[in-house]
Design an enzyme around this catalytic site. Structure first.
Site, PDB file in Angstrom:
ATOM      1  N   ARG A   1      -0.347  -9.034 -21.077  1.00 27.56           N
ATOM      2  CA  ARG A   1      -1.173  -8.627 -22.220  1.00 27.56           C
ATOM      3  C   ARG A   1      -0.365  -7.891 -23.287  1.00 27.56           C
ATOM      4  O   ARG A   1      -0.756  -7.857 -24.447  1.00 27.56           O
ATOM      5  CB  ARG A   1      -2.334  -7.726 -21.772  1.00 27.56           C
TER       6      ARG A   1
ATOM      7  N   ASP B   1      -7.114  -0.642 -26.558  1.00 21.84           N
ATOM      8  CA  ASP B   1      -7.643  -0.788 -25.216  1.00 21.84           C
ATOM      9  C   ASP B   1      -7.989   0.572 -24.624  1.00 21.84           C
ATOM     10  O   ASP B   1      -7.265   1.536 -24.804  1.00 21.84           O
ATOM     11  CB  ASP B   1      -6.573  -1.479 -24.364  1.00 21.84           C
TER      12      ASP B   1
ATOM     13  N   PRO C   1       0.813  -1.217   0.000  1.00 25.45           N
ATOM     14  CA  PRO C   1       0.000   0.000   0.000  1.00 25.45           C
ATOM     15  C   PRO C   1       0.855   1.278   0.000  1.00 25.45           C
ATOM     16  O   PRO C   1       0.341   2.364  -0.245  1.00 25.45           O
ATOM     17  CB  PRO C   1      -0.811  -0.119   1.298  1.00 25.45           C
TER      18      PRO C   1
HETATM   19  C1  JAH Z   1      -0.729  -6.673   2.563  1.00 25.60           C
HETATM   20  C2  JAH Z   1       1.802  -7.727   2.222  1.00 25.60           C
HETATM   21  N1  JAH Z   1      -1.850  -2.321  -3.329  1.00 25.60           N
HETATM   22  C3  JAH Z   1      -2.642  -3.202  -2.583  1.00 25.60           C
HETATM   23  C4  JAH Z   1      -1.892  -4.054  -1.595  1.00 25.60           C
HETATM   24  C5  JAH Z   1      -0.686  -4.631  -1.879  1.00 25.60           C
HETATM   25  C6  JAH Z   1      -0.069  -5.441  -0.920  1.00 25.60           C
HETATM   26  C7  JAH Z   1      -0.673  -5.634   0.325  1.00 25.60           C
HETATM   27  N2  JAH Z   1      -1.852  -5.055   0.556  1.00 25.60           N
HETATM   28  C8  JAH Z   1      -2.444  -4.287  -0.367  1.00 25.60           C
HETATM   29  C9  JAH Z   1      -0.055  -6.459   1.383  1.00 25.60           C
HETATM   30  C10 JAH Z   1      -0.148  -7.429   3.574  1.00 25.60           C
HETATM   31  C11 JAH Z   1       1.108  -7.966   3.414  1.00 25.60           C
HETATM   32  C12 JAH Z   1       1.216  -6.989   1.207  1.00 25.60           C
END
Ligand code: JAH
Length: 245
Positions: free
Chosen positions: A154, A169, A90
């Protein structure tokens, strides 16, 4: 076309989806080279431990750096340099269609799937790109890794049957898609727009341009800032905006 290595503690979460659909066919035919690597195979202790408690205390566990470094060394020894190591979290920059196209031009992509509270931050020394597929928290990086693999694959010639559909696309053009219809022309009182049955291809093209612009203006006006519009589309947009404000 890049090679793909996906490092995870849940190989089945990657292998099962990769056995089906368009990606499944591309992997089976050798068009896509994807290797799923079990992070536990790169541990050296009897219990194959991949996580540990966080320094400084706090809840949850952190992925240990050493198995990840060993996995990356093994992948580099096998594939050769340069590796592009992508980590999803995130905290990453937003992953976009443009980003997918850029990654499709690289030689060796490694997707690191996180778990728990995340990686020991020193892993980021070996990470080329930290990306987020959206603002939500998941239980791990496996689903985002599949999303990235799908979007990048893709662009690999031959993976999508109709090459035209990749370049035309909607996101490549910066607009949402126009509405699609198929038979029957009438279902209950729901009718397909007459123009699509008319055989007038110039009119159909113009109707589709307008419909795509209407949708984009209503649902994703932010996309219009960067959209590459031809003269006719600019004209239609001006007309649509005039009707609104
Ligand atoms: C959660 C490791 N971009 C969304 C996303 C990506 C990875 C994770 N969560 C949300 C995530 C826990 C552990 C990665």
């Amino acid at each position: 076309m890049p090679t793909f290595d996906i490092v995870t503690i849940f190989p089945a979460m990657i292998e099962q989806p990769l056995a089906a659909g368009i990606l499944g066919r591309a992997v089976a035919s050798g068009l896509l080279d994807v290797k799923v690597r079990d992070l536990r195979d790169f541990t050296t202790d009897r219990h194959r431990v991949v996580d540990d408690v966080p320094y400084g205390g706090g809840p949850g566990m952190v992925l240990k750096p050493d198995p990840i470094f060993r996995a990356l060394d093994a992948i580099e020894a096998e594939r050769g340099a340069p590796l592009t190591v992508v980590l999803t979290s995130p905290q990453g920059r937003r992953f976009t269609q443009g980003e997918a196209q850029r990654l499709s031009g690289l030689q060796h992509l490694v997707l690191l799937c996180g778990r728990y509270e995340g990686f020991d931050d020193r892993v980021r020394e070996r990470v080329s790109d930290e990306v987020s597929i959206g603002d939500y928290v998941l239980t791990g990086g496996e689903l985002p890794a599949l999303v990235i693999l799908d979007a990048v694959a893709r662009f690999v010639p031959g993976v999508v049957g109709d090459e035209q559909s990749v370049v035309e696309d909607s996101f490549s053009r910066g607009l949402l898609d126009f509405p699609q219809f198929t038979r029957p022309a009438e279902i209950g009182d729901l009718r397909v727009p007459d123009v699509l049955l008319s055989g007038n291809h110039a009119e159909i093209r113009r109707w589709r341009k307008r419909a795509a612009l209407v949708r984009t203006l209503e649902r994703r006006p932010d996309l219009l800032t960067d959209a590459s519009l031809d003269e006719e589309e600019q004209e239609i947009l001006k007309e649509l905006r005039h009707g609104r404000d």
